[in-house]
Design a protein around this motif. Structure first.
Motif, mmCIF file in Angstrom:
data_model
loop_
_atom_site.group_PDB
_atom_site.id
_atom_site.type_symbol
_atom_site.label_atom_id
_atom_site.label_comp_id
_atom_site.label_asym_id
_atom_site.label_seq_id
_atom_site.Cartn_x
_atom_site.Cartn_y
_atom_site.Cartn_z
ATOM 1 N N LEU A 117 0.748 -1.215 -0.127
ATOM 2 C CA LEU A 117 0.121 0.014 -0.059
ATOM 3 C C LEU A 117 0.892 1.354 -0.021
ATOM 4 N N VAL A 118 2.217 1.400 0.353
ATOM 5 C CA VAL A 118 2.872 2.285 0.584
ATOM 6 C C VAL A 118 3.749 2.433 -0.933
ATOM 7 N N LEU A 119 4.272 1.255 -1.441
ATOM 8 C CA LEU A 119 4.963 1.257 -2.645
ATOM 9 C C LEU A 119 4.213 2.079 -3.984
ATOM 10 N N PRO A 120 4.812 2.813 -4.607
ATOM 11 C CA PRO A 120 4.178 3.524 -5.648
ATOM 12 C C PRO A 120 3.827 2.371 -6.551
ATOM 13 N N GLY A 121 2.508 2.643 -7.158
ATOM 14 C CA GLY A 121 1.973 1.717 -8.086
ATOM 15 C C GLY A 121 2.744 1.728 -9.553
ATOM 16 N N LEU A 122 3.128 2.684 -9.932
ATOM 17 C CA LEU A 122 3.920 2.524 -11.205
ATOM 18 C C LEU A 122 5.215 1.593 -11.027
ATOM 19 N N ALA A 123 5.904 1.826 -9.926
ATOM 20 C CA ALA A 123 7.248 1.355 -9.607
ATOM 21 C C ALA A 123 6.982 -0.128 -9.317
ATOM 22 N N PHE A 124 5.918 -0.523 -8.887
ATOM 23 C CA PHE A 124 5.540 -1.844 -8.446
ATOM 24 C C PHE A 124 5.161 -2.627 -9.536
ATOM 25 N N GLY A 125 4.403 -1.939 -10.504
ATOM 26 C CA GLY A 125 3.862 -2.555 -11.831
ATOM 27 C C GLY A 125 4.952 -2.687 -12.768
ATOM 28 N N LEU A 126 6.026 -2.015 -12.958
ATOM 29 C CA LEU A 126 7.186 -2.184 -13.600
ATOM 30 C C LEU A 126 8.176 -3.246 -13.036
ATOM 31 N N ALA A 127 8.183 -3.446 -11.743
ATOM 32 C CA ALA A 127 8.883 -4.278 -11.085
ATOM 33 C C ALA A 127 8.312 -5.561 -11.192
ATOM 34 N N ALA A 128 6.973 -5.761 -11.253
ATOM 35 C CA ALA A 128 6.273 -7.116 -11.529
ATOM 36 C C ALA A 128 6.354 -7.620 -12.910
ATOM 37 N N VAL A 213 -4.962 0.744 -11.949
ATOM 38 C CA VAL A 213 -4.341 1.055 -13.274
ATOM 39 C C VAL A 213 -3.024 0.557 -13.305
ATOM 40 N N PRO A 214 -1.962 0.862 -12.546
ATOM 41 C CA PRO A 214 -0.498 0.694 -12.637
ATOM 42 C C PRO A 214 -0.287 -0.760 -13.114
ATOM 43 N N VAL A 215 -0.664 -1.838 -12.182
ATOM 44 C CA VAL A 215 -0.501 -3.014 -12.458
ATOM 45 C C VAL A 215 -1.152 -3.541 -13.814
ATOM 46 N N SER A 216 -2.276 -3.222 -14.060
ATOM 47 C CA SER A 216 -2.933 -3.488 -15.211
ATOM 48 C C SER A 216 -2.443 -3.067 -16.468
ATOM 49 N N LEU A 217 -1.796 -1.753 -16.223
ATOM 50 C CA LEU A 217 -1.118 -1.144 -17.262
ATOM 51 C C LEU A 217 0.132 -1.861 -17.829
ATOM 52 N N PHE A 218 0.870 -2.440 -16.729
ATOM 53 C CA PHE A 218 2.106 -2.964 -17.256
ATOM 54 C C PHE A 218 2.009 -4.484 -17.432
ATOM 55 N N LEU A 219 0.992 -5.278 -17.145
ATOM 56 C CA LEU A 219 0.787 -6.707 -17.191
ATOM 57 C C LEU A 219 -0.239 -6.858 -18.153
ATOM 58 N N SER A 220 -0.932 -6.054 -18.728
ATOM 59 C CA SER A 220 -2.207 -6.410 -19.713
ATOM 60 C C SER A 220 -1.543 -6.349 -21.011
#
Length: 273
Positions: A117-128, A213-220
């Motif tokens: 919940l603290v990590l930036p969403g875009l950073a986590f999405g890119l890392a994933a 949005v961030p996770v879906s943006l990188f993994l879709s």
């Protein structure tokens, strides 16, 4: 003296009331603008709306002309249901484990599990995306579910943990002294008492997954299009008024679900806990 006190109380009330109204306008104003725009008769998103019409809602329901939106909505609903279900199971189990872990180790484990919940969403999405790519996986609904699971599980952990903190340990001690097994005590005492917290966490996890949005943006991908990404693309390309209709539908659905959850689980109290 009493007159001064009354004047200060009145001024304080006016200031706080003004701030409350301002906050309400900031929070609710955009929602009202979107709802009003969704009923416009214009062919583009414009506020204030020109005329009144439900044509965009009718077009949104058209299976032929809104096929891509329906497919994205189906993918989003599937991902949200599965990720919220898994998050409910894992988050509840984690909360039960943390309730037995005291001291510095318990606080460290809680901080670690709540860190998404603290990590930036875009950073986590890119890392994933980089992590799954190194493992040889391609973008798919399964990967999106895995990414959403990490992000939404803390909601369940927090609400269930709040419910467990209000649980009287004497109830379990009494059941043990009367000969009940730990499993029987959990099934007949603990689970019914924390059930509202579990339901509230599942609802929050579901809504967080739908809105992610961030996770879906990188993994879709093109074959696993998600509703928020589809809406963003429609806004960038054509300013399609159906985006406002989709937003209005989501707002109404979320509001109705929130009322149901507040009625049966006390959602606001669980979030404060």
């Amino acid at each position: 003296m009493a007159r001064r006190r009354n004047a200060s109380e009145i001024s304080y009330g006016l200031v706080m009331g003004g701030l409350a109204v301002l906050a309400l306008l900031i929070l609710v104003g955009p929602v009202l603008v979107v709802l009003a725009t969704s009923f416009t008769d214009s062919r583009s998103i414009r506020f204030p709306p020109e005329g009144f019409s439900i044509r965009w809602y009718a077009l949104l329901l058209d299976a032929g002309r809104s096929r891509q939106i329906h497919r994205a909505a189906g993918n989003t609903l599937q991902v949200a249901l599965v990720s919220a279900g898994l998050a409910t199971l894992l988050g509840t189990a984690a909360a039960l484990g943390l309730s037995r872990l005291a001291g510095r180790a318990g606080r460290a484990a809680d901080a670690f599990l709540m860190s998404p919940l603290v990590l930036p969403g875009l950073a986590f999405g890119l890392a994933a995306l980089m992590y799954f790519t190194l493992l040889g996986f391609r973008p798919s609904l399964e990967l999106i579910i895995a990414g959403h699971l990490v992000v939404v599980a803390p909601f369940v952990l927090r609400t269930v943990g709040a419910s467990l903190s209000q649980l009287d340990p004497a109830l379990l001690d009494a059941s043990l002294s009367l000969g009940a097994s730990p499993l029987h005590g959990f099934r007949r005492i603990t689970l019914p008492l924390i059930a509202p917290g579990i339901a509230a966490g599942a609802f929050l996890a579901f809504m967080a997954s739908v809105d992610n949005v961030p996770v879906s943006l990188f993994l879709s991908s093109a074959r696993t299009d998600m509703l928020p990404i589809r809406m963003w693309g429609m806004m960038e390309s054509t300013l399609d008024v159906r985006v406002a209709a989709v937003s209005g539908t989501l707002v109404l659905a979320a509001f109705l679900l929130m009322l149901v959850m507040e009625r049966f689980t006390g959602l606001t109290r669980r979030m404060r806990g």
